[in-house]
Design a protein around this motif. Structure first.
Motif, mmCIF file in Angstrom:
data_model
loop_
_atom_site.group_PDB
_atom_site.id
_atom_site.type_symbol
_atom_site.label_atom_id
_atom_site.label_comp_id
_atom_site.label_asym_id
_atom_site.label_seq_id
_atom_site.Cartn_x
_atom_site.Cartn_y
_atom_site.Cartn_z
ATOM 1 N N THR A 175 0.822 -1.203 0.000
ATOM 2 C CA THR A 175 0.000 0.000 0.000
ATOM 3 C C THR A 175 0.854 1.251 0.000
ATOM 4 O OG1 THR A 175 -1.671 -1.204 1.222
ATOM 5 C CG2 THR A 175 -1.852 1.187 1.200
ATOM 6 N N ARG A 176 1.882 1.247 0.840
ATOM 7 C CA ARG A 176 2.676 2.443 1.014
ATOM 8 C C ARG A 176 3.366 2.890 -0.281
ATOM 9 N NH1 ARG A 176 6.288 4.225 5.450
ATOM 10 N NH2 ARG A 176 5.227 2.705 6.763
ATOM 11 N N ARG A 232 2.735 1.893 -3.354
ATOM 12 C CA ARG A 232 1.745 2.141 -4.401
ATOM 13 C C ARG A 232 1.137 3.533 -4.241
ATOM 14 N NH1 ARG A 232 -3.893 2.863 -4.132
ATOM 15 N NH2 ARG A 232 -4.076 1.095 -2.699
ATOM 16 N N VAL A 233 0.773 3.878 -3.014
ATOM 17 C CA VAL A 233 0.153 5.177 -2.766
ATOM 18 C C VAL A 233 1.141 6.309 -3.061
ATOM 19 C CG1 VAL A 233 -0.753 6.660 -0.931
ATOM 20 C CG2 VAL A 233 -1.590 4.314 -1.166
ATOM 21 N N SER A 234 2.399 6.129 -2.714
ATOM 22 C CA SER A 234 3.403 7.161 -2.970
ATOM 23 C C SER A 234 3.557 7.390 -4.480
ATOM 24 C CB SER A 234 4.733 6.736 -2.350
ATOM 25 O OG SER A 234 5.739 7.702 -2.594
ATOM 26 N N GLU A 281 1.276 6.637 -6.689
ATOM 27 C CA GLU A 281 0.009 7.146 -7.212
ATOM 28 C C GLU A 281 -0.116 8.656 -6.981
ATOM 29 O OE1 GLU A 281 -3.251 4.555 -6.089
ATOM 30 O OE2 GLU A 281 -4.703 5.800 -7.179
ATOM 31 N N PHE A 282 0.312 9.128 -5.813
ATOM 32 C CA PHE A 282 0.300 10.571 -5.577
ATOM 33 C C PHE A 282 1.254 11.278 -6.541
ATOM 34 C CE2 PHE A 282 -1.124 9.962 -0.966
ATOM 35 C CZ PHE A 282 -2.417 10.294 -1.284
ATOM 36 N N VAL A 338 9.479 9.633 3.803
ATOM 37 C CA VAL A 338 8.200 9.429 3.108
ATOM 38 C C VAL A 338 7.865 10.637 2.234
ATOM 39 C CG1 VAL A 338 5.732 9.014 3.431
ATOM 40 C CG2 VAL A 338 7.394 7.912 4.966
ATOM 41 N N THR A 339 8.076 11.825 2.777
ATOM 42 C CA THR A 339 7.837 13.047 2.009
ATOM 43 C C THR A 339 8.753 13.091 0.783
ATOM 44 O OG1 THR A 339 7.256 14.174 4.051
ATOM 45 C CG2 THR A 339 7.766 15.570 2.160
ATOM 46 N N VAL A 396 7.784 10.894 -2.415
ATOM 47 C CA VAL A 396 6.903 11.426 -3.460
ATOM 48 C C VAL A 396 7.700 12.289 -4.442
ATOM 49 C CG1 VAL A 396 4.835 12.807 -3.941
ATOM 50 C CG2 VAL A 396 4.897 11.323 -1.915
ATOM 51 N N THR A 424 -5.559 16.464 -2.347
ATOM 52 C CA THR A 424 -5.342 15.022 -2.300
ATOM 53 C C THR A 424 -6.160 14.438 -1.156
ATOM 54 O OG1 THR A 424 -3.075 15.461 -3.010
ATOM 55 C CG2 THR A 424 -3.572 13.271 -2.205
ATOM 56 N N VAL A 455 -7.257 8.772 -3.673
ATOM 57 C CA VAL A 455 -6.589 7.474 -3.614
ATOM 58 C C VAL A 455 -7.350 6.616 -2.620
ATOM 59 C CG1 VAL A 455 -4.514 6.307 -2.769
ATOM 60 C CG2 VAL A 455 -4.299 8.219 -4.343
ATOM 61 N N ILE A 512 -7.540 3.332 -0.163
ATOM 62 C CA ILE A 512 -6.791 2.300 0.560
ATOM 63 C C ILE A 512 -7.823 1.450 1.280
ATOM 64 C CG2 ILE A 512 -5.053 1.820 2.310
ATOM 65 C CD1 ILE A 512 -3.829 4.514 1.768
ATOM 66 N N ILE A 555 -3.667 -3.268 6.764
ATOM 67 C CA ILE A 555 -3.505 -2.329 5.653
ATOM 68 C C ILE A 555 -2.044 -2.254 5.235
ATOM 69 C CG2 ILE A 555 -3.712 0.063 4.921
ATOM 70 C CD1 ILE A 555 -6.456 0.112 5.769
ATOM 71 N N VAL A 556 -1.228 -1.562 5.977
ATOM 72 C CA VAL A 556 0.169 -1.498 5.549
ATOM 73 C C VAL A 556 1.005 -2.462 6.376
ATOM 74 C CG1 VAL A 556 2.096 0.008 5.028
ATOM 75 C CG2 VAL A 556 -0.207 0.886 4.900
ATOM 76 N N ASN A 598 2.274 8.506 7.944
ATOM 77 C CA ASN A 598 2.865 8.318 6.633
ATOM 78 C C ASN A 598 2.072 9.019 5.555
ATOM 79 O OD1 ASN A 598 5.307 6.533 6.282
ATOM 80 N ND2 ASN A 598 4.214 5.589 7.974
ATOM 81 N N LEU A 599 0.751 8.898 5.628
ATOM 82 C CA LEU A 599 -0.079 9.594 4.642
ATOM 83 C C LEU A 599 0.148 11.094 4.758
ATOM 84 C CD1 LEU A 599 -3.356 7.519 4.973
ATOM 85 C CD2 LEU A 599 -1.745 7.520 3.058
ATOM 86 N N ALA A 624 2.763 12.564 5.791
ATOM 87 C CA ALA A 624 4.088 12.905 5.253
ATOM 88 C C ALA A 624 4.057 12.989 3.731
ATOM 89 C CB ALA A 624 5.123 11.883 5.706
ATOM 90 N N MET A 625 3.090 12.313 3.119
ATOM 91 C CA MET A 625 2.944 12.432 1.659
ATOM 92 C C MET A 625 2.143 13.681 1.289
ATOM 93 S SD MET A 625 2.234 8.485 0.495
ATOM 94 C CE MET A 625 3.093 7.132 1.341
ATOM 95 N N ARG A 626 1.786 14.474 2.293
ATOM 96 C CA ARG A 626 1.111 15.761 2.096
ATOM 97 C C ARG A 626 -0.278 15.587 1.499
ATOM 98 N NH1 ARG A 626 4.469 16.402 5.218
ATOM 99 N NH2 ARG A 626 6.293 17.747 5.052
#
Lengths: 322, 322, 322
Positions: free
Chosen positions: A60-61, A63-65, A67-68, A291-292, A295, B50, B78, B80, B87-88, B99-100, B102-104
């Motif tokens: 998930t992690r 893939r989501v990164s 996808e964003f 994580v930031t 992306v 997002t 997105v 999940i 999940i993760v 984590n999400l 951190a992906m902003r």
């Protein structure tokens, strides 16, 4: 940023990249960082491009990164996941790939359980292929985001002492880190139980610490790997408690270091196993920054493989029509 | 529509909202209703935002309703889902959330099996959090869409007699209805088998009917809850047939009412158990209207939490560039 | 391309279409082919339209083909899959459909295990319904893409001798091919083990070959069906090896033909069972061209059902705002 750096069709690993290519990806990620900090996180760089996220293993992690990153560049994305079951009714990877290609996709991001799957795919289709982790081979965007994070916080990579701690044997993250960091001139070491250190790893230009105390004494950066819990069943380690006792990164251990140590972890963490929560959430942890940066690195890779010019990345991020 | 109503960062329940806040959401949903009736169902209100739909429990219906609301506001979404599995890779909710973040991301819509999960998440990340159902706690957008539907058909909520029928004990829909409807001045009752009525429910300002005939005698609106079939196994009810016999809403029962009764059901229905098909598809059922209103309510909530002005909602819906 | 051809609300099968309607879909697919060859694969034809891909049976390939077609026409898409489990908590198809309708969707693409499911749905909701395969009934877009591919390579369909080889009994692909090809004047035959040829198939206007050698002697085009491996367990065929020995399409068999034979297969292939790799990847195989044409056919069908004019398809593809 040199003007002459060119990229191949694919990113399957860091082993085959030049120093200039790696540096350019890190440089191009810089302007893309800022896009995710905007109120409107979108630039039209990949508008009308079709990207498939082809995940044979669940993640998930990652893939989501991706996808964003894709959506912030305005690409059209389709997810295909094969968790547990065959993807297209048991079709082979190459038939799946040829079919996607026939639908005229531009890029495939592939996660697969077999080492070499990304290269195999890249050699068979004209689309760009990005390896999002293949077996125990490489996970290049993870290596790149780790490097970007180290560079951000240490002012550079050359000459930095980075130790990767944990299950080196099975880790594609370790491999991508070793290739990338050594190319950029870091001093790289690994540390873990003898059962989880591959024979001959020194040939990749890394030193081996058997005891984590020695690693902590030496390192400026620790990249703490996730311990796959199934390793215990397979007999590589006696128990999670034993592993934590000998290799877990704790505040007590870090306090004995002669300097502050930057802490990285590719996630997801097993808190209390390979890393204690006080370390994970402590002042020297840059785990969320990784994580930031992930992306931004993925945006940079997508941009460059799509033929984007390194010099124009700064300009590209300013476009905002669509 | 007052100009001074402000919204917090999150919508985790109706219990903590003021009368003005609830009324404002209902008012703002009005102009958004019309967007879904257009040939081009899209306004650029959340372009470049997002949104993550983080569904730990499966719920196609609620997820799809949110996804339409998000896409009609031009957000990037997105999904999940963690149905059945972690999940993760077994990561905790808070690590997933960080984590999400951190992906902003800008917003998280969360469905979770534990009461309080949405609040827990909301307290730990700066993104907007919208509760799409947490355990047996609340499902605020369902409560709001029920209220909007009652208001549409009854001309208002104040003074209306609304009875919620079924498994009150385990129902987050019941709880959000009770909080919201009582705040707006409705007379609220509940009716169901004694095993499925929580002790002390009267303290929330509702009356209890033990027999559905009494409820029908009294009510202007019935909100018929889905009977989770696993309740039978757990011994709360003797059988589905028994349940239907004593609490099922049938035409025969409704014909004895002194007035027409508006019929709501949050779906999905067990036809022939808690509600008969002739009622579900009958002239006083507004069950499909609830679904339509659900998209408008979710658009209104997304708009308001993103900082949209209640007064400008009418104008926002007229924008149509992008 | 006639100007007077009109389309109904739905595409549930080729059986009910006129020659003009089928020809028009094939003609309209032509200009849409080119969109997928562009650097920017996107036209605003369905911008702001909401399409649900409702897949009760898993089918990554068909779902992805539709999803690309939808996204390249700028529609907003939502995927609902029910692989293995009930879709909306065991709700009936008609309740699911009414709920989607209440959310104001424009189109549903449905794949379902029961013959007639698409028609059933189409009769109950005002949205456009496209059958992406229903039980053993029809798979009309597959039939259309097969016909487009034959037309591309043979210069036309009328008078061409096309033999469908394999499990005709259970195949919705066979049925859609037979209806479509015979309407457009092709000579159609089927060939397969007697257990897998439906009684009375001749009434559909096709001839039956018992031996594949006879089919190869006769045909200009072979459409080789996937052998569902579960047919062996069910006793329809003795073994895969036996099947391959008697009905597998091999180079050796094709070399005995009096002419080059165009090879189609709807995929995914069981290489070495119904088709050998040298044939699948050989010079007369148009299997990947079918996949490419599939996206164009689906774009054409979406365009026409949404009310697009056949004559304006060429112009529509030139639009590129959004």
């Amino acid at each position: 940023m040199t003007k002459t750096v060119e990229f191949g069709k694919d990113l399957t690993g860091l082993e085959g990249l030049s120093v200039d290519q790696i540096s350019t990806i890190l440089d191009v990620a810089e302007p893309f960082k800022e896009i995710s900090e905007r109120p409107i996180k979108k630039v039209p760089v990949l508008r009308g491009k079709t990207i498939v996220n082809l995940f044979y293993e669940p993640s998930t992690r990652t893939r989501v990164s991706f996808e964003f990153a894709e959506k912030r560049l305005s690409a059209d994305t389709v997810n295909i996941s094969g968790s547990g079951s065959s993807i297209v009714k048991g079709e082979s990877l190459v038939d799946t790939a040829r079919n996607l290609e026939a639908m005229r996709i531009d890029m495939v991001v592939i996660r697969h359980g077999s080492s070499g799957a990304a290269r195999f795919l890249a050699d068979r289709i004209p689309s760009n292929v990005i390896n999002a982790g293949d077996g125990q081979h490489e996970h290049p965007t993870q290596g790149l985001l780790d490097m970007l994070t180290i560079r951000d916080h240490m002012g550079g990579i050359e000459g930095r002492r980075v130790c990767i701690v944990g299950d080196i044997l099975h880790s594609r993250v370790a491999r991508s880190n070793i290739y990338g960091l050594t190319k950029l001139g870091a001093d790289v070491a690994v540390c873990g139980p003898p059962t989880l250190i591959p024979h001959g790893i020194e040939e990749l230009g890394v030193q081996v610490f058997k005891r984590v105390e020695e690693a902590i004494e030496w390192a400026e950066v620790l990249n703490v790997l996730r311990l796959q819990l199934e390793r215990m069943k397979a007999g590589y380690i006696p128990s999670l408690r034993e592993y934590n006792r000998f290799f877990g990164i704790s505040v007590a251990r870090l306090e004995k270091a002669p300097r502050d140590i930057l802490i990285l972890h590719p996630g997801p963490m097993n808190r209390g196993v390979e890393i204690d929560s006080h370390v994970a959430d402590g002042p020297h942890s840059v785990i969320l920054r990784q994580v930031t940066n992930g992306v931004a690195i993925r945006m940079a890779v997508l941009y460059l493989l799509a033929g984007g010019s390194p010099e124009r990345a700064e300009a590209a991020k300013m476009e905002n029509r669509s």
